[in-house]
Design an enzyme around this catalytic site. Structure first.
Site, PDB file in Angstrom:
ATOM      1  CG  HIS A 151      -1.846  -1.074   1.518  1.00 49.95           C
ATOM      2  ND1 HIS A 151      -1.308  -2.163   2.187  1.00 49.95           N
ATOM      3  CD2 HIS A 151      -2.886  -1.272   1.411  1.00 49.95           C
ATOM      4  CE1 HIS A 151      -2.195  -2.914   2.389  1.00 49.95           C
ATOM      5  NE2 HIS A 151      -3.418  -2.414   1.885  1.00 49.95           N
TER       6      HIS A 151
ATOM      7  CG  ASP B  84       1.800  -0.969   3.222  1.00 49.66           C
ATOM      8  OD1 ASP B  84       1.245  -0.714   4.309  1.00 49.66           O
ATOM      9  OD2 ASP B  84       1.363  -1.920   2.418  1.00 49.66           O
TER      10      ASP B  84
ATOM     11  CD  GLU C 294      -7.529  -8.729  -0.963  1.00 51.14           C
ATOM     12  OE1 GLU C 294      -6.673  -7.999  -1.521  1.00 51.14           O
ATOM     13  OE2 GLU C 294      -7.755  -8.757   0.316  1.00 51.14           O
TER      14      GLU C 294
ATOM     15  CD  GLU D 222      -6.988 -11.998   2.890  1.00 53.13           C
ATOM     16  OE1 GLU D 222      -6.501 -11.234   2.070  1.00 53.13           O
ATOM     17  OE2 GLU D 222      -7.120 -12.509   3.779  1.00 53.13           O
TER      18      GLU D 222
ATOM     19  CG  ASP E  19      -4.093 -10.948  -1.073  1.00 52.68           C
ATOM     20  OD1 ASP E  19      -3.133 -10.718  -2.074  1.00 52.68           O
ATOM     21  OD2 ASP E  19      -4.345  -9.977  -0.318  1.00 52.68           O
TER      22      ASP E  19
ATOM     23  CG  ASP F 184      -9.008 -10.805   7.536  1.00 55.03           C
ATOM     24  OD1 ASP F 184      -8.458 -12.129   7.105  1.00 55.03           O
ATOM     25  OD2 ASP F 184      -8.678  -9.735   6.854  1.00 55.03           O
TER      26      ASP F 184
ATOM     27  CG  ASP G 254      -4.669 -11.585   7.127  1.00 51.15           C
ATOM     28  OD1 ASP G 254      -5.347 -12.066   6.599  1.00 51.15           O
ATOM     29  OD2 ASP G 254      -4.352 -10.172   7.355  1.00 51.15           O
TER      30      ASP G 254
HETATM   31  C1  XLS Z   1      -7.467  -6.853   4.410  1.00 54.93           C
HETATM   32  C2  XLS Z   1      -7.057  -7.043   2.890  1.00 54.93           C
HETATM   33  C3  XLS Z   1      -5.710  -5.899   2.610  1.00 54.93           C
HETATM   34  C4  XLS Z   1      -5.761  -6.070   0.922  1.00 54.93           C
HETATM   35  C5  XLS Z   1      -4.856  -4.874   0.573  1.00 54.93           C
HETATM   36  O1  XLS Z   1      -8.206  -7.630   4.948  1.00 54.93           O
HETATM   37  O2  XLS Z   1      -6.659  -8.393   3.026  1.00 54.93           O
HETATM   38  O3  XLS Z   1      -4.634  -6.484   3.168  1.00 54.93           O
HETATM   39  O4  XLS Z   1      -5.041  -7.288   0.730  1.00 54.93           O
HETATM   40  O5  XLS Z   1      -5.526  -3.668   0.929  1.00 54.93           O
HETATM   41 CA    CA Z   2      -5.623  -9.386   1.148  1.00 58.47          CA
HETATM   42 CA    CA Z   3      -7.124 -10.445   5.056  1.00 63.88          CA
END
Ligand code: XLS
Ligand code: CA
Ligand code: CA
Length: 441
Positions: free
Chosen positions: A101, A104, A233, A269, A297, A308, A310
């Protein structure tokens, strides 16, 4: 310059019997699977935000990991040290792509977007300088249009035309940087594009405005020579109660409605799929069916938690079924971006490598096993046989729109009663998958 990860050597493939924590057990970049190298099937990418920025803050506690990289956080100097760390990290793992981003890579100036953009120029110049002569490149870039309080009511779906223009300004700069860095894609993740309550929301207006922002971004990108894909996404919720890009089917319908489907594909994702009540395999199948397979993702959620998380993908069953869909669709246009973070207590620099090694190996093993399922052929044969009636006379006529409802009814009347449609044999098929996964070779 001294190393940021001095305890970590270049990670090599050593095979499944290796006990070396700094070695791949399955990811063997040059190994050929179904006619392509593993590295071609699996274009891996590092997510700047998790790997270089996230320090383990959660809602109940502060950071546990030191990501200063020898500089004061929030400075341009620190932004450059992150670039140095990224290049060392990616080189040691043999990862070719990165995703980021805007905020980032540089600290945002709270009062002046012009200063933020100047910093972006300086640090993207530095990225180009440091990656020159390497094979490291940008997979996709995106804008953070959800973190700053100005976006509390959305970016494309905000109630404020002024905030909307601010989002447009970030998008314009991100497209400039995408071209500058040779990015293959630009991602729209609509974190705040949705609502908390319909009591204060004009959904029709908001969706129209989001589509308009997509359209203007597409037009600007094409005008300045961006030839990559735009990606949406999907995610059903979090941070908003309801997000407009709920899942792949919803997002694809939206793009078609506004005539954007030629320039856009999906960035799927895994964790967002499960939040939407789908499997990753389901979302990928929808993309394949619709010709919208874009990028992935790579991560996973926790079925016992409703948010979420991750996590790094370590579930071989899931990656096998994902790779099965991707191979059958002819591969990804984008890549596998590890939108994954180490757990808060996994707080050493070495943990970042263990996590990537585990994730890369799990996708590599998924690739190997998916190819074996395809070569085994029992599942594909079963599906073809199950649908065989669609190749008979009446089946073909229906598919070719050569019969009416009355014709079908007449056919049924002649039969009096249809033949048994046949067992779905689900458990037999699940057994085949287990057999391929766990048969030792
Ligand atoms: C958040 C998203 C984010 C996107 C990019 O849940 O996964 O990280 O991938 O903005
Ligand atoms: Ca993502
Ligand atoms: Ca995520």
């Amino acid at each position: 310059m001294s190393e940021f990860f001095p305890n970590v050597p270049k990670i090599q493939y050593e095979g499944r019997d290796s006990k070396n924590p700094f070695a791949f057990k399955y990811y063997d970049a040059d190994r050929v699977i179904l006619g392509r190298k593993m590295s071609e099937h699996l274009p891996f990418a590092m997510a700047w935000w998790h790997n270089l920025c996230a320090v383990g803050v959660d809602m109940f506690g502060s950071g546990t990991t030191d990501k200063t990289f020898g500089a004061e956080m929030g400075t341009v100097e620190h932004a450059k040290r992150k670039v140095d760390a990224a290049v060392e990290f990616m080189t040691k793992l043999g990862i070719e792509y990165y995703c980021f981003h805007d905020v980032d890579v540089v600290p945002e100036d709270p009062d002046d977007i012009n200063e933020t953009n100047r910093r972006l120029d300086e640090v993207t110049d530095y990225i180009l300088e440091k990656t020159k002569g390497t094979n490291i490149k940008c997979l996709w870039t995106t804008c953070n249009m959800f973190g700053n309080p100005r976006f509390m009511n959305g970016a494309g779906s905000t109630n404020s035309a002024d905030v909307y223009c601010f989002a447009a300004a970030q998008l314009k700069k991100a497209l400039d940087n995408a071209v500058k860095l040779g990015a293959k894609g630009y991602v729209f993740w609509g974190g705040r594009e949705g609502y908390e309550t319909l009591l204060n929301t004009n959904m029709a207006l908001e969706q129209e405005n989001v589509a308009n922002l997509f359209r203007m971004t597409r037009d600007y990108g094409r005008k300045i020579g961006f030839t990559g894909d735009f990606y949406v996404e999907p995610k059903p919720k979090e941070p908003m109660k309801h997000q407009y890009d709920f899942d792949a089917a919803t997002a694809i319908g939206f793009l078609r409605k506004y005539g954007l489907d030629k320039d856009f594909k999906m960035n799927i994702e895994a964790n967002h799929a499960t939040l939407a009540g789908h499997t990753l395999q389901h979302e990928l199948r929808v993309c394949a069916v619709e010709g919208m397979m874009g990028s992935v993702d790579a991560n996973m959620g926790d079925m016992l938690l409703g948010w979420d998380t991750d996590q790094f993908p370590t579930n071989v069953y899931d990656t096998t079924m994902a790779m099965y869909e991707i191979i059958k669709a002819g591969g990804l246009r984008g890549g596998f971006n590890f939108d994954s973070k180490t757990r808060r207590p996994s707080n050493t620099m070495e943990d970042m490598f263990y996590a990537y090694i585990a994730g890369m190996d799990t996708l590599a093993l998924g690739l190997i096993k998916a190819a074996e399922i395809i070569e085994d052929g029992r599942i594909d044969r079963f599906v073809a046989e199950r649908d065989a009636s669609w190749n008979t006379c009446i089946g073909e006529k229906i598919r070719k729109h050569e019969v009416t409802l009355a014709d079908c009814a007449e056919y049924a009347a002649r039969m009096k009663k249809p033949a048994d449609p046949g067992s779905g044999h689900q458990e037999y098929l699940e057994g085949i998958v287990n057999n391929v996964l766990f048969a030792s070779k």
